[in-house]
Design a protein around this motif. Structure first.
Motif, PDB file in Angstrom:
ATOM      1  N   TYR A   1       5.731   6.357   6.231  1.00  0.00           N
ATOM      2  CA  TYR A   1       4.594   7.203   5.841  1.00  0.00           C
ATOM      3  C   TYR A   1       3.372   6.818   6.662  1.00  0.00           C
ATOM      4  CZ  TYR A   1       1.033   9.549   3.094  1.00  0.00           C
ATOM      5  OH  TYR A   1      -0.001  10.360   2.700  1.00  0.00           O
ATOM      6  N   ARG A   2       2.642   7.811   7.118  1.00  0.00           N
ATOM      7  CA  ARG A   2       1.413   7.603   7.873  1.00  0.00           C
ATOM      8  C   ARG A   2       0.227   8.020   7.003  1.00  0.00           C
ATOM      9  NH1 ARG A   2       4.071   4.614  10.670  1.00  0.00           N
ATOM     10  NH2 ARG A   2       4.928   5.203  12.664  1.00  0.00           N
TER      11      ARG A   2
ATOM     12  N   VAL B   1      -0.285   2.361   5.564  1.00  0.00           N
ATOM     13  CA  VAL B   1      -1.250   2.460   4.471  1.00  0.00           C
ATOM     14  C   VAL B   1      -1.728   1.058   4.101  1.00  0.00           C
ATOM     15  CG1 VAL B   1      -1.619   3.140   2.076  1.00  0.00           C
ATOM     16  CG2 VAL B   1      -0.211   4.561   3.561  1.00  0.00           C
ATOM     17  N   SER B   2      -3.026   0.864   4.111  1.00  0.00           N
ATOM     18  CA  SER B   2      -3.639  -0.381   3.660  1.00  0.00           C
ATOM     19  C   SER B   2      -4.261  -0.108   2.297  1.00  0.00           C
ATOM     20  CB  SER B   2      -4.705  -0.843   4.651  1.00  0.00           C
ATOM     21  OG  SER B   2      -5.472  -1.872   4.090  1.00  0.00           O
ATOM     22  N   LEU B   3      -3.700  -0.693   1.250  1.00  0.00           N
ATOM     23  CA  LEU B   3      -4.203  -0.443  -0.106  1.00  0.00           C
ATOM     24  C   LEU B   3      -5.671  -0.840  -0.249  1.00  0.00           C
ATOM     25  CD1 LEU B   3      -1.236  -1.366  -2.470  1.00  0.00           C
ATOM     26  CD2 LEU B   3      -2.256   0.866  -2.065  1.00  0.00           C
ATOM     27  N   GLU B   4      -6.074  -1.926   0.399  1.00  0.00           N
ATOM     28  CA  GLU B   4      -7.465  -2.366   0.308  1.00  0.00           C
ATOM     29  C   GLU B   4      -8.412  -1.321   0.904  1.00  0.00           C
ATOM     30  OE1 GLU B   4      -5.006  -4.266   1.654  1.00  0.00           O
ATOM     31  OE2 GLU B   4      -4.760  -5.751   0.067  1.00  0.00           O
ATOM     32  N   GLU B   5      -8.053  -0.796   2.057  1.00  0.00           N
ATOM     33  CA  GLU B   5      -8.888   0.226   2.690  1.00  0.00           C
ATOM     34  C   GLU B   5      -8.919   1.508   1.869  1.00  0.00           C
ATOM     35  OE1 GLU B   5      -8.429   1.022   6.898  1.00  0.00           O
ATOM     36  OE2 GLU B   5      -7.754  -1.050   7.218  1.00  0.00           O
ATOM     37  N   GLU B   6      -7.777   1.903   1.346  1.00  0.00           N
ATOM     38  CA  GLU B   6      -7.717   3.135   0.552  1.00  0.00           C
ATOM     39  C   GLU B   6      -8.525   3.007  -0.740  1.00  0.00           C
ATOM     40  OE1 GLU B   6      -6.484   5.942   1.809  1.00  0.00           O
ATOM     41  OE2 GLU B   6      -5.907   4.801   3.585  1.00  0.00           O
TER      42      GLU B   6
ATOM     43  N   ASN C   1      -2.225   8.859  -0.271  1.00  0.00           N
ATOM     44  CA  ASN C   1      -1.977   7.655   0.526  1.00  0.00           C
ATOM     45  C   ASN C   1      -1.590   6.483  -0.371  1.00  0.00           C
ATOM     46  OD1 ASN C   1      -2.572   8.979   2.908  1.00  0.00           O
ATOM     47  ND2 ASN C   1      -4.669   8.247   2.995  1.00  0.00           N
ATOM     48  N   ILE C   2      -2.317   6.298  -1.454  1.00  0.00           N
ATOM     49  CA  ILE C   2      -2.035   5.191  -2.371  1.00  0.00           C
ATOM     50  C   ILE C   2      -0.656   5.364  -2.996  1.00  0.00           C
ATOM     51  CG2 ILE C   2      -2.734   4.119  -4.556  1.00  0.00           C
ATOM     52  CD1 ILE C   2      -5.665   4.763  -3.706  1.00  0.00           C
ATOM     53  N   ALA C   3      -0.319   6.591  -3.377  1.00  0.00           N
ATOM     54  CA  ALA C   3       0.985   6.843  -3.992  1.00  0.00           C
ATOM     55  C   ALA C   3       2.138   6.575  -3.019  1.00  0.00           C
ATOM     56  CB  ALA C   3       1.058   8.284  -4.493  1.00  0.00           C
TER      57      ALA C   3
END
Length: 123
Positions: free
Chosen positions: A36-37, A84-89, A27-29
């Motif tokens: 992208y989901r 994609v939420s980077l903070e959540e991931e 997800n982060i990548a």
């Protein structure tokens, strides 16, 4: 007496944490990939482990992993239809790393006990 009982109980959780780690990193990548989901890993019902083998040719219920990858349904984060939420991931990654380390400590404790038993038997 099953000397590996403690390890057998923790191993599915360890495998789950490892698989989830790979999905979170994916997800982060793909945080900047259009359309992208985000995905996550969930544990499946424990009912699979409760199945009984009544005939010799039945497939063992332990052949399944016990978890599956799902697509996260959340609002879109960017204009590129990526959710994609980077903070959540990053928060999930930290939480998952802590869980993985705890499971590894449990397994290490079981292995240390076995090593002590082996050493005591040599004396």
């Amino acid at each position: 007496m099953d000397i590996f009982r403690g390890i057998d109980k923790v191993l599915p959780h360890l495998n789950f944490a490892w698989k989830r780690h790979k999905v979170i990193l994916s997800n982060i990548a793909n945080a900047d990939t259009p359309n992208y989901r985000a995905k996550d890993v969930v544990m499946e019902e424990e009912s699979v482990g409760k199945l009984k083998i009544t005939r010799e040719k039945h497939i063992s219920p332990k052949s399944r992993e016990g978890f599956r990858v799902i697509e996260i349904q959340r609002r879109l984060v960017g204009n590129d239809f990526n959710n994609v939420s980077l903070e959540e991931e990053m928060a999930k990654l930290t939480q998952n790393r802590i869980a993985y380390e705890a499971y590894m400590r449990m397994i290490r404790g079981s292995v240390d006990k076995l090593n002590n038993i082996i050493k005591e038997g040599r004396q």
